[in-house]
Design an enzyme around this catalytic site. Structure first.
Site: not given
Length: 169
Positions: A9, A12, A14-16, A133
């Site tokens: 993401c 690095n 939150c999402r990933s 995001d």
């Protein structure tokens, strides 16, 4: 031979890392932990060395996932050791494909939600397979992110399992 997957993401945090934690759990549940290595990175280095966002950690913990995460930036040299690079949105997909030195490397980059049949076949989505995001929003965005990651992880696991079987043949 180990099959390596990296989720990417922006920063690095939150999402990933969320995708990494969920997919690692799916891999372990499937009994494939000795065959599949999972990690994550960001397209930028803004948060290198930092832990995952506390909201990410909280949502993961509440849903039974753990994370021991330290942010890092994706490096083009990693393509050589990775089998699959999973982008969390189309911006990441484009950035990663620009980093790819070869067509073979570029083919390793895929969108996470492309592995969620419900998302990929949803005519109301208009082809939008991005995981939004959650960073600038509230906790509900992190919950939504987790739901999207979980939905796609089943299909991703099936695709990785198929690749592993193809290697054994």
């Amino acid at each position: 031979m180990t099959y390596r997957v990296c989720f990417v993401c922006t920063g690095n945090i939150c999402r990933s890392p969320m995708a990494e934690s969920v997919f690692r759990a799916r891999v372990e549940e499937a009994g494939l932990a000795d065959l599949v290595e999972t990690d994550s990175a960001g397209t930028g280095g803004w948060h290198e060395g930092e832990a995952a966002d506390p909201r990410t950690v909280s949502v993961l913990d509440e849903h039974g996932y753990g994370t021991q995460h330290v942010a890092r930036q994706f490096q083009p040299s990693w393509f050589a050791r990775l089998d699959l690079v999973i982008a969390l949105d189309t911006g990441h997909l484009k950035a990663l494909r620009r980093l790819a030195a070869t067509e073979e490397d570029a083919r390793k980059v895929r969108l996470l939600r492309a592995y969620d049949p419900a998302a990929a076949d949803d005519p109301t989505a208009g082809g939008d397979l991005d995981v939004p995001d959650p960073y600038y929003g509230g906790r509900d965005g992190f919950e939504e992110c987790l739901a999207m990651v979980e939905a796609a992880s089943t299909g991703l696991l099936a695709a990785v399992r198929e690749q592993l079987e193809g290697r054994a043949a």
